[in-house]
Structures are given as C-alpha cells and as structure tokens.
Enzyme design. Sequence first.
Site, PDB file in Angstrom:
ATOM      1  CD  GLU A 363      -3.240  -1.210   1.702  1.00 27.99           C
ATOM      2  OE1 GLU A 363      -3.680  -0.154   2.151  1.00 27.99           O
ATOM      3  OE2 GLU A 363      -3.781  -2.319   1.884  1.00 27.99           O
TER       4      GLU A 363
HETATM    5  N1  CAA Z   1      -4.850  11.104  -3.135  1.00 30.76           N
HETATM    6  C1  CAA Z   1      -5.691  11.601  -4.080  1.00 30.76           C
HETATM    7  N2  CAA Z   1      -5.292  11.881  -5.333  1.00 30.76           N
HETATM    8  C2  CAA Z   1      -4.008  11.649  -5.638  1.00 30.76           C
HETATM    9  C3  CAA Z   1      -3.081  11.129  -4.708  1.00 30.76           C
HETATM   10  C4  CAA Z   1      -3.556  10.861  -3.418  1.00 30.76           C
HETATM   11  N3  CAA Z   1      -2.767  10.347  -2.455  1.00 30.76           N
HETATM   12  N4  CAA Z   1      -1.886  11.011  -5.317  1.00 30.76           N
HETATM   13  C5  CAA Z   1      -2.039  11.440  -6.573  1.00 30.76           C
HETATM   14  N5  CAA Z   1      -3.322  11.832  -6.770  1.00 30.76           N
HETATM   15  C6  CAA Z   1      -3.923  12.374  -7.999  1.00 30.76           C
HETATM   16  C7  CAA Z   1      -3.237  13.702  -8.364  1.00 30.76           C
HETATM   17  O1  CAA Z   1      -3.885  14.781  -7.756  1.00 30.76           O
HETATM   18  C8  CAA Z   1      -3.386  13.724  -9.873  1.00 30.76           C
HETATM   19  O2  CAA Z   1      -4.690  14.192 -10.174  1.00 30.76           O
HETATM   20  P1  CAA Z   1      -5.052  14.940 -11.578  1.00 30.76           P
HETATM   21  O3  CAA Z   1      -5.317  13.874 -12.556  1.00 30.76           O
HETATM   22  O4  CAA Z   1      -6.315  15.686 -11.243  1.00 30.76           O
HETATM   23  O5  CAA Z   1      -3.925  15.821 -11.956  1.00 30.76           O
HETATM   24  C9  CAA Z   1      -3.301  12.272 -10.262  1.00 30.76           C
HETATM   25  O6  CAA Z   1      -3.622  11.506  -9.079  1.00 30.76           O
HETATM   26  C10 CAA Z   1      -1.917  11.864 -10.718  1.00 30.76           C
HETATM   27  O7  CAA Z   1      -1.033  12.256  -9.723  1.00 30.76           O
HETATM   28  P2  CAA Z   1       0.546  12.309  -9.908  1.00 30.76           P
HETATM   29  O8  CAA Z   1       0.899  13.027 -11.164  1.00 30.76           O
HETATM   30  O9  CAA Z   1       1.095  12.834  -8.635  1.00 30.76           O
HETATM   31  O10 CAA Z   1       0.891  10.762 -10.098  1.00 30.76           O
HETATM   32  P3  CAA Z   1       2.286  10.056 -10.032  1.00 30.76           P
HETATM   33  O11 CAA Z   1       2.409   9.192 -11.222  1.00 30.76           O
HETATM   34  O12 CAA Z   1       3.382  11.044  -9.751  1.00 30.76           O
HETATM   35  O13 CAA Z   1       2.119   9.041  -8.779  1.00 30.76           O
HETATM   36  C11 CAA Z   1       1.987   8.337  -6.498  1.00 30.76           C
HETATM   37  C12 CAA Z   1       1.676   9.421  -7.540  1.00 30.76           C
HETATM   38  C13 CAA Z   1       1.588   8.954  -5.190  1.00 30.76           C
HETATM   39  C14 CAA Z   1       3.456   7.997  -6.450  1.00 30.76           C
HETATM   40  C15 CAA Z   1       1.148   7.081  -6.832  1.00 30.76           C
HETATM   41  O14 CAA Z   1       1.593   6.429  -8.010  1.00 30.76           O
HETATM   42  C16 CAA Z   1       1.136   6.057  -5.712  1.00 30.76           C
HETATM   43  O15 CAA Z   1       0.442   6.247  -4.730  1.00 30.76           O
HETATM   44  N6  CAA Z   1       1.892   4.964  -5.854  1.00 30.76           N
HETATM   45  C17 CAA Z   1       1.866   3.865  -4.894  1.00 30.76           C
HETATM   46  C18 CAA Z   1       0.910   2.818  -5.321  1.00 30.76           C
HETATM   47  C19 CAA Z   1       0.574   1.891  -4.205  1.00 30.76           C
HETATM   48  O16 CAA Z   1       0.341   2.294  -3.071  1.00 30.76           O
HETATM   49  N7  CAA Z   1       0.464   0.609  -4.512  1.00 30.76           N
HETATM   50  C20 CAA Z   1       0.039  -0.345  -3.555  1.00 30.76           C
HETATM   51  C21 CAA Z   1      -0.751  -1.426  -4.198  1.00 30.76           C
HETATM   52  S1  CAA Z   1      -2.116  -1.978  -3.308  1.00 30.76           S
HETATM   53  C22 CAA Z   1      -1.563  -3.062  -2.145  1.00 30.76           C
HETATM   54  O17 CAA Z   1      -0.433  -3.132  -1.771  1.00 30.76           O
HETATM   55  C23 CAA Z   1      -2.663  -3.842  -1.570  1.00 30.76           C
HETATM   56  C24 CAA Z   1      -2.350  -5.110  -0.911  1.00 30.76           C
HETATM   57  O18 CAA Z   1      -2.466  -6.154  -1.513  1.00 30.76           O
HETATM   58  C25 CAA Z   1      -2.027  -5.104   0.535  1.00 30.76           C
END
Ligand code: CAA
Length: 379
Positions: A363
Amino acid sequence: MDFNLTEEQKMIQAAARDFAQTELLPGVVERDELAKFPTEQVKKMAELGFLGMMVDPKYGGSGMDTVSYVLVMTEIAKVDASAAVIMSVNNSLVCAGLEKYCNEAQKQKYLVPLAKGDIIGAFCLSEPNAGSDATSQKTTAIDKGDYYLLNGTKNWITNGSSASTYIVMAQTHPEKGHKGINAFIVEKGWNGFEIGPKEKKMGIRGSDTHSLLFNDVKVPKENRIGEDGFGFHFAMAVLNGGRIGIASQALGIATGAYELALKYSHVRQSFGKEIFQHQAIAFKLADMATQIMAAKMLCLKAASEKDAGMDITQSGAMAKLFASQTAMDVTVEAVQIHGGNGYVSEYHVERMMRDAKITQIYEGTSEIQKIVISRSLTV
Ligand code: CAA
C-alpha cells in the site's frame, strides 16, 4: 482531539482481543510454517462483523467508525498479521471503494456479500513492472461495445486465490496516462482469468499472495466503477484510506512484539536478576513503548479525521510511515531482548519481525509515503 474511547469502542476492542487470543493464537505458528490461509478464522471474523466494519448496515456491514476499525485491526495484528491483512484489504481497499464509488446495482451485487464476509475481495493495482509507479501499469481493457476486453498481469495480490471479487485497474486509453485508467469489478471464474502460483513470502505467510493473469477476459460495461477515466483517482482515494488499515496492522505487530518482550524481560534471569533490571534492556523497552504510543496517536488521529470527513491523505500516510518503521524497529529489538529464544518460532517474535517488513512495502513503500506527505506540505 479526544482519544478517550467510547463504551462501544471499548467493547469491540475487547471482543477483538478475545477473538485473537482464543481463535488466532493457537494455530498461528503452524499457519506461518505451512503458509496456510486461516479459512476457519476468517469465517469467524465475518460472523463478528470484522470484514465489513465501516460499511452501512443496509449494505451488510457493521456500521462502525474508523477508530473502531483501528482498534480491531490492532488487536488482530498483535497476534496474527496475516489475518489482519486479509481483513484490511477487504475492509479498506474493497468494501470502502465499492461503498463510496459504486452505483446501487453494483453495491447490491458485490458490496453486500463482501461486507457480510460471505466472500472476500482483492484489490489489483500492482504489476510486475508497476509497483510504486502505478501510472505505468500495462494491463489494458479495450472498449468493445457492451464489454471491455481485459488483458495483462497483476502481481503480489493479497487474497489472490481466496477472493471471489476482484477490483482491477487497467488502461482503457493508454495514450492518456493516468487519466486513461479505469477500475473494474471482475469475478473469479470468468473465462480467461487465471490465478498464478502462490508467492513464497518472507512474512505474512498465512495470507495468500498471487499474480493474476487476464487473457481476453470479457468484463461487462456495467462493471466499470465510476465515470470513464476515474480509475486512477479511485485507486489513490482508496489507498489513502487503506493506509490507515496497514498503519494499524503495523501498530498491532509492534504492540504484540513489545508486550511479549516486556513479559519475557520479567521472567528471564541473567547475572542474578531479571533482565528488565539491566538498563540495557529497560531502555530498549522504554524506546519501544514510546514509539508505539506515538504510532498509536498517529493512527487514531488519521482515523478520527476520516470519521470527521476530513482529507486524510497526509495523516494516513504519516500514520503508515511512522507505524511501519515502529513495527520494524520494535520487532528487531523484541528479538534482541529474547536473545537465542527470539530466533525460534515458538516465541513468536521472529515471525513478527518477518511480518513487520511488509508494512514498509505494501500500500505504498515508505518512500511513497514520503512523496505523498511532502506533496501535502504547505508554507
Ligand atoms: N490522493 C488523491 N489523489 C491523488 C493522490 C492521493 N494520495 N496522489 C495522486 N493523486 C492524484 C493527483 O492529484 C493527480 O490528479 P489529476 O489527474 O487531477 O492531476 C493524479 O492523481 C496523478 O497524480 P501524480 O501526477 O502525482 O501521479 P504520479 O504518477 O506522480 O504518482 C503516487 C503518484 C503517489 C506515487 C502514486 O503512483 C502512488 O500512490 N503509488 C503507490 C501505489 C501503491 O500504493 N500501490 C500499492 C498497491 S495496493 C496493495 O499493496 C494492496 C495489498 O495487496 C495489501
């Protein structure tokens, strides 16, 4: 902020503690050794209402608040971190997303059985080459009129084989980047949907983690969640809440290891006294207790903010970042305090140390939490 628990919250916490001690503890070492899914225990968690804790009772849930969820998750994870992640994914990533963003028909069909715990769900975002960088996912869902054709591979999926309902993120318009991603509800058993082999993991070995393969799977149009292109925002919003669940899991692992180490320090003797009487040990325990208290405050703060309808992007990420570091630090020290006994399975702390590591990875890694937190900072 008021962190005094209500009578109802205390009751649910006590019920979870009792369940963990009587139902999870007896087989936890064996399940870890054999990498065995806690099937019977998950059924009992469903009966207790722990699989749809925050879902409105009209959709089969328990209608509790997020603070109660943190308390229950912590009690479960104190004893069995595998059971805790199964519960966390079903509650935070699957039920919460369905309840907030799905239409009524989707809720009736999928949310109700998931919230009751009749079936469990999985959240499928990660891919072999897209873990932290979720925008780079390559799974595609091509619009074919009244259905989408889903192709690709998802990796490290919790509840991978035990789930019946899967929320799958896929690119419908790859040229649009994150704005071309959609989220779909996919059912086990659909043609072309294959579950890959179970991963052999360092920790949380009782949970089933698999890759999933989609080969020309027909997903009905009505199984898309929200408006076209909403999938990335859906995933991010769901993960913001999910981080409170994983922070609580980490808090539980840390608390479980600390409590065992504290007890042990009063039983084990060396150089003519309880090892607790050696400052080298007492100081470790003081640090562990302090870190745990801080982690708990962050978890409760994030949960209270979610219950108040506030934006929890920052507080959820802070709770996860700090609690997962705490889980790692505390479990390492708990093994150290146990000495040679800490290195063998019957004392539990070696398992907890292995289990703790994943909380810094899934996550969103700790580094991802720092990205999320730093982006939320304002002058
Ligand atoms: N909350 C809400 N919106 C968000 C956000 C957040 N935390 N982070 C980004 N956004 C939105 C941005 O506002 C943006 O919106 P617009 O389209 O309106 O512009 C859009 O998302 C894209 O944002 P970024 O350009 O910042 O995206 P990015 O490519 O730079 O990535 C990141 C952002 C935060 C690194 C994201 O890729 C991320 O969270 N990565 C981690 C993924 C993750 O947690 N994976 C876990 C898998 S699930 C798991 O593990 C479950 C399990 O089995 C236990």
